[in-house]
Write an enzyme that holds these catalytic residues in place. Structure first.
Site: not given
Ligand code: CP
Ligand code: NVA
Length: 341
Positions: A122, A149, A152, A318
């Site tokens: 991430r 992402h 997701q 997920r």
């Molecule tokens: N939706 C998602 O990726 O959640 P987190 O940011 O908690 O990992």
């Molecule tokens: N768009 C949001 C998604 C979090 C899972 C971010 O990048 O913070």
């Protein structure tokens, strides 16, 4: 055990060809690969519901997880997913490895490939994922970047399939920011035949290059009349929601954009999924959000806690979708997972 031959069959479909591959973008997957991941994810979901963990690696596989930003869902589902598959995961926070500061990104990659079987990262900049991928011989999985992402969206497509019984021909309305989640959603929906109406305030549209790529993946000429496209980019949230099968929103301010928060609150104020907007969608429409939700901003309590909300199904999926991804990218053999007999 009716599902066992099916798991084995999916793992060994030559057409999927995912062994050793990285997953940085939904555009890294073709329609067959998306379909295979969703089928395998559903089988793993069924096994999870029965608390039936029959998959066991012959040797425990390991996943290195890099986090430049906070996480609940990504961290827990990858870590527990690896454990449920008989393997292990190690989480590395920004203070621990100093990616790009204490040690260069290529050097971190060259270390991790010596110990782990895959890397999930991430990151702030999508280019960091590309650097990781280009400097290690094990699969790199995008656990969220500023651009996409994909994990997701694979969980979301599994959720839509479960709730609606199909993907092809559905209409999704995105209300809010043209962000990383929307980019992957556009690239995924284009491949499975879901049309998308995107309503964003001016200045917050998705990247034009992603919209063009999604139109191409949908089989459209990206230079053709955009009004005739399966992907509409507009500012009118009421028009986008009208008759939709799915309403999807995300936070107005993504991680890394906190300094823009005040301006964003002004720009997005009207882009809230509330009961009035839900009532414009189809009567059996579902509400989706990747979470975390900022209640009272992009969505009201009555919607996120209401009967049409599937947000916690998305969160659960997920786990299942990512276990399918891990199995396929790590190229498990039938005997490794104990399903060959
Ligand atoms: N939706 C998602 O990726 O959640 P987190 O940011 O908690 O990992
Ligand atoms: N768009 C949001 C998604 C979090 C899972 C971010 O990048 O913070």
């Amino acid at each position: 055990m009716q599902q066992r031959p099916a798991v084995e069959t999916i793992l060994h479909q030559d057409a999927l060809n995912l062994r050793g591959k990285s997953l940085l973008s939904m555009a890294d997957l073709n329609r067959e690969q998306i379909s295979g991941i969703l089928q395998l994810g559903q089988l793993l979901c069924d096994m999870h519901r029965r608390r039936e963990y029959t998959l066991r690696y012959a040797y425990p596989r390991s996943l290195a997880m890099i986090f430049e930003k906070p996480s609940l869902r990504t961290r827990v589902t990858f870590e527990l997913g690896m454990r449920q598959l008989g393997g292990a995961a190690v989480a590395l926070g920004p203070a621990e490895i100093g990616l790009g500061t204490r040690e260069s990104v290529p050097d971190v990659a060259r270390n991790l490939e010596r110990w782990a079987d895959a890397v999930m990262a991430r990151v702030h900049a999508h280019s960091t994922l590309i650097q990781l991928r280009d400097n290690c011989r094990i699969p790199v999985i995008n656990g969220l970047s500023d651009r996409e992402h994909p994990c997701q969206i694979l969980a979301d497509l599994l959720t839509i399939q479960q709730k609606k019984g199909r993907l092809q021909g559905l209409r999704l309305a995105w209300i809010g920011d043209g962000n990383n989640v929307l980019h992957s959603l556009l690239l995924g929906c284009a491949q499975v035949g879901i049309s998308v109406a995107v309503a964003c305030p001016k200045g917050y549209f998705p990247l034009e290059e992603i919209v063009r790529q999604a139109r191409q993946l949908a089989g459209e000429d990206p230079d053709a009349d955009p009004d005739a496209s399966a992907i509409q980019i507009i500012t009118d949230y009421n028009a986008a929601a009208e008759g939709a099968d799915i309403l999807y929103t995300d936070v107005w301010t993504s991680m890394g954009h906190e300094h823009e928060q005040l301006a964003r609150i002004q720009a997005f104020r009207a882009y809230q999924v509330n009961a009035a907007l839900m009532s414009r969608a189809a009567p059996d429409a579902i509400f989706m959000h990747c979470l975390p939700a900022h209640r009272g901003d992009e969505v009201t309590d009555e919607v996120v806690d209401g009967p049409q909300s599937v947000v916690f199904d998305q969160a659960e999926n997920r786990l299942h979708a990512q276990k399918a991804i891990l199995l396929l990218l790590m190229g498990m053999e039938a005997e490794d997972v104990g399903l060959s007999g």
